[in-house]
Design a protein around this motif. Structure first.
Motif, PDB file in Angstrom:
ATOM      1  N   ASP A  23     -18.182  12.984  63.312  1.00 38.28           N
ATOM      2  CA  ASP A  23     -18.864  14.266  63.212  1.00 38.28           C
ATOM      3  C   ASP A  23     -18.819  14.954  64.569  1.00 38.28           C
ATOM      4  N   GLY A  24     -18.156  16.075  64.668  1.00 37.75           N
ATOM      5  CA  GLY A  24     -18.031  16.808  65.920  1.00 37.75           C
ATOM      6  C   GLY A  24     -16.987  16.263  66.876  1.00 37.75           C
ATOM      7  N   ALA A  25     -16.204  15.298  66.442  1.00 35.51           N
ATOM      8  CA  ALA A  25     -15.176  14.718  67.311  1.00 35.51           C
ATOM      9  C   ALA A  25     -14.073  15.736  67.614  1.00 35.51           C
ATOM     10  N   HIS A  26     -13.433  15.547  68.743  1.00 35.21           N
ATOM     11  CA  HIS A  26     -12.346  16.412  69.189  1.00 35.21           C
ATOM     12  C   HIS A  26     -11.209  16.413  68.159  1.00 35.21           C
ATOM     13  N   ARG A  27     -10.785  17.607  67.734  1.00 35.99           N
ATOM     14  CA  ARG A  27      -9.681  17.780  66.788  1.00 35.99           C
ATOM     15  C   ARG A  27      -9.870  16.923  65.533  1.00 35.99           C
ATOM     16  N   ARG A  28     -11.096  16.796  65.088  1.00 37.00           N
ATOM     17  CA  ARG A  28     -11.443  15.937  63.960  1.00 37.00           C
ATOM     18  C   ARG A  28     -10.512  16.120  62.765  1.00 37.00           C
ATOM     19  N   ASP A  29     -10.387  17.349  62.277  1.00 33.32           N
ATOM     20  CA  ASP A  29      -9.623  17.585  61.052  1.00 33.32           C
ATOM     21  C   ASP A  29      -8.144  17.249  61.231  1.00 33.32           C
ATOM     22  N   THR A  30      -7.584  17.578  62.381  1.00 36.00           N
ATOM     23  CA  THR A  30      -6.175  17.270  62.644  1.00 36.00           C
ATOM     24  C   THR A  30      -5.953  15.766  62.704  1.00 36.00           C
ATOM     25  N   VAL A  31      -6.838  15.067  63.390  1.00 44.23           N
ATOM     26  CA  VAL A  31      -6.718  13.613  63.503  1.00 44.23           C
ATOM     27  C   VAL A  31      -6.829  12.968  62.129  1.00 44.23           C
ATOM     28  N   ILE A  32      -7.795  13.392  61.334  1.00 44.83           N
ATOM     29  CA  ILE A  32      -7.957  12.817  59.994  1.00 44.83           C
ATOM     30  C   ILE A  32      -6.752  13.129  59.125  1.00 44.83           C
ATOM     31  N   ALA A  33      -6.207  14.337  59.232  1.00 45.83           N
ATOM     32  CA  ALA A  33      -4.994  14.668  58.470  1.00 45.83           C
ATOM     33  C   ALA A  33      -3.826  13.787  58.897  1.00 45.83           C
ATOM     34  N   ASN A  34      -3.693  13.513  60.190  1.00 49.03           N
ATOM     35  CA  ASN A  34      -2.624  12.630  60.668  1.00 49.03           C
ATOM     36  C   ASN A  34      -2.820  11.205  60.143  1.00 49.03           C
ATOM     37  N   ILE A  35      -4.050  10.733  60.160  1.00 45.36           N
ATOM     38  CA  ILE A  35      -4.330   9.397  59.628  1.00 45.36           C
ATOM     39  C   ILE A  35      -4.023   9.358  58.133  1.00 45.36           C
ATOM     40  N   ALA A  36      -4.439  10.383  57.406  1.00 43.69           N
ATOM     41  CA  ALA A  36      -4.171  10.436  55.964  1.00 43.69           C
ATOM     42  C   ALA A  36      -2.670  10.396  55.685  1.00 43.69           C
ATOM     43  N   ALA A  37      -1.887  11.109  56.481  1.00 50.27           N
ATOM     44  CA  ALA A  37      -0.427  11.093  56.302  1.00 50.27           C
ATOM     45  C   ALA A  37       0.130   9.691  56.554  1.00 50.27           C
ATOM     46  N   LEU A  38      -0.386   9.016  57.578  1.00 48.63           N
ATOM     47  CA  LEU A  38       0.070   7.653  57.866  1.00 48.63           C
ATOM     48  C   LEU A  38      -0.338   6.679  56.772  1.00 48.63           C
ATOM     49  N   VAL A  39      -1.543   6.837  56.246  1.00 49.78           N
ATOM     50  CA  VAL A  39      -1.993   5.971  55.153  1.00 49.78           C
ATOM     51  C   VAL A  39      -1.074   6.136  53.953  1.00 49.78           C
ATOM     52  N   GLU A  40      -0.761   7.366  53.606  1.00 44.66           N
ATOM     53  CA  GLU A  40       0.135   7.624  52.466  1.00 44.66           C
ATOM     54  C   GLU A  40       1.514   7.024  52.713  1.00 44.66           C
ATOM     55  N   ARG A  41       2.046   7.204  53.908  1.00 44.64           N
ATOM     56  CA  ARG A  41       3.358   6.618  54.242  1.00 44.64           C
ATOM     57  C   ARG A  41       3.308   5.101  54.176  1.00 44.64           C
ATOM     58  N   ALA A  42       2.239   4.514  54.680  1.00 41.97           N
ATOM     59  CA  ALA A  42       2.102   3.053  54.650  1.00 41.97           C
ATOM     60  C   ALA A  42       2.062   2.549  53.206  1.00 41.97           C
ATOM     61  N   ARG A  43       1.315   3.212  52.376  1.00 42.06           N
ATOM     62  CA  ARG A  43       1.237   2.790  50.970  1.00 42.06           C
ATOM     63  C   ARG A  43       2.596   2.881  50.286  1.00 42.06           C
ATOM     64  N   ARG A  44       3.315   3.958  50.537  1.00 41.47           N
ATOM     65  CA  ARG A  44       4.662   4.096  49.943  1.00 41.47           C
ATOM     66  C   ARG A  44       5.598   2.997  50.436  1.00 41.47           C
ATOM     67  N   ALA A  45       5.445   2.600  51.699  1.00 40.61           N
ATOM     68  CA  ALA A  45       6.307   1.573  52.288  1.00 40.61           C
ATOM     69  C   ALA A  45       5.783   0.153  52.034  1.00 40.61           C
ATOM     70  N   GLU A  46       4.666   0.057  51.318  1.00 39.45           N
ATOM     71  CA  GLU A  46       4.019  -1.236  51.048  1.00 39.45           C
ATOM     72  C   GLU A  46       3.641  -1.965  52.343  1.00 39.45           C
ATOM     73  N   THR A  47       3.266  -1.159  53.336  1.00 38.56           N
ATOM     74  CA  THR A  47       2.744  -1.678  54.605  1.00 38.56           C
ATOM     75  C   THR A  47       1.239  -1.808  54.448  1.00 38.56           C
ATOM     76  N   PRO A  48       0.667  -2.952  54.797  1.00 34.79           N
ATOM     77  CA  PRO A  48      -0.787  -3.101  54.653  1.00 34.79           C
ATOM     78  C   PRO A  48      -1.557  -2.047  55.446  1.00 34.79           C
ATOM     79  N   VAL A  49      -2.601  -1.531  54.826  1.00 36.71           N
ATOM     80  CA  VAL A  49      -3.552  -0.642  55.484  1.00 36.71           C
ATOM     81  C   VAL A  49      -4.859  -1.422  55.578  1.00 36.71           C
ATOM     82  N   VAL A  50      -5.372  -1.557  56.785  1.00 37.92           N
ATOM     83  CA  VAL A  50      -6.618  -2.286  57.013  1.00 37.92           C
ATOM     84  C   VAL A  50      -7.629  -1.317  57.606  1.00 37.92           C
ATOM     85  N   TRP A  51      -8.778  -1.235  56.965  1.00 38.02           N
ATOM     86  CA  TRP A  51      -9.841  -0.312  57.362  1.00 38.02           C
ATOM     87  C   TRP A  51     -10.911  -1.061  58.135  1.00 38.02           C
TER      88      TRP A  51
END
Length: 186
Positions: A23-51
Motif C-alpha cells: 500500500d503506497g509502495a513506489h511504482r506499486r501498480d507497475t511492479v505488480i503488473a510485472n510480477i503478474a506477467a512473470l507469474v503467467e509466463r512461469a505457469r505457461r512454462a510449468e516453472t514453479p511459482v512459490v508465494w
C-alpha cells in the motif's frame, strides 16, 4: 550452476506482495503488473511459482492487510510459505518446498526491497542457490522519515550491488522483467 547438486529447476519467488506491505509502495501498480506477467509466463512454462506471506504483531495472520493483493492470485497447488522473519528461509518450509521441486535457481520479485527481498536474496545465495533479482519487479515503501534513502535509490542500489554478487559455485544477477529466462540464466 548452484551448489545444490542436481537441483537444476528454476522457481519464481513472489515475496510479500500483500495489501498492507505494498500500500503506497513506489511504482506499486507497475511492479505488480510485472510480477503478474512473470507469474503467467512461469505457469505457461510449468516453472514453479512459490508465494511468500509475512505476518507478525503488526501484520496479523489472516487480516485483510495480510492478504496477497487482488491483482495476483496463487493458483491451486502453488505453495504459499508463511513467514515471520525477513529471510523467507528462516523457520519456514521454503527449503523443503524448493528441494521437493528440484529447484536450485530462484527468480526473485516482491516487497520490500530493503527488508524481506534483500534478506531472502542473501539467504538463498548463502544456502547455495543461483539467484536472479528482477530489477523492475520489486518495491518498497518510503522510509525517509527514519533516515533511509528515497525508495528509487534503495531499488537502484539493491539492483547495483546484487548484479555484482559472487561466490564459488553460484551465480547472482539482475535482469528486467522482459529479459527473465525462466528456464535458464538471466
Amino acid at each position: 550452476m548452484s551448489t545444490l547438486g542436481k537441483r537444476s529447476a528454476t522457481a519464481l519467488l513472489v515475496i510479500d506482495v500483500q495489501n498492507v506491505v505494498v500500500d503506497g509502495a513506489h511504482r506499486r501498480d507497475t511492479v505488480i503488473a510485472n510480477i503478474a506477467a512473470l507469474v503467467e509466463r512461469a505457469r505457461r512454462a510449468e516453472t514453479p511459482v512459490v508465494w511468500v506471506r509475512h505476518h507478525d504483531d503488526g501484520l496479523p495472520y489472516g487480516s485483510e492487510g495480510w492478504r496477497i493483493v487482488s491483482e495476483l492470485s496463487p493458483a491451486d497447488g502453488e505453495p504459499i510459505i508463511d513467514k515471520n522473519y525477513g529471510d523467507a528461509f528462516e523457520d519456514t518450509a521454503l527449503e523443503q518446498t524448493l528441494a521437493a521441486r528440484g529447484v536450485g535457481r530462484l527468480v526473485v520479485t516482491g516487497a520490500e526491497t530493503d527488508a524481506c527481498v534483500r534478506n531472502t536474496l542473501h539467504g538463498a545465495f548463502t544456502r547455495g542457490y543461483d539467484v536472479t533479482l528482477v530489477s523492475d519487479a520489486h518495491t518498497a515503501g518510503d522510509k525517509t522519515a527514519w533516515g533511509a534513502p528515497p525508495v528509487p535509490a534503495v531499488i537502484d542500489h539493491t539492483n547495483l550491488y546484487w548484479a555484482h554478487q559472487a561466490a564459488p559455485g553460484r551465480t547472482a544477477g539482475v535482469v528486467a522483467t522482459d529479459a527473465v529466462d525462466l528456464a535458464g540464466q538471466g
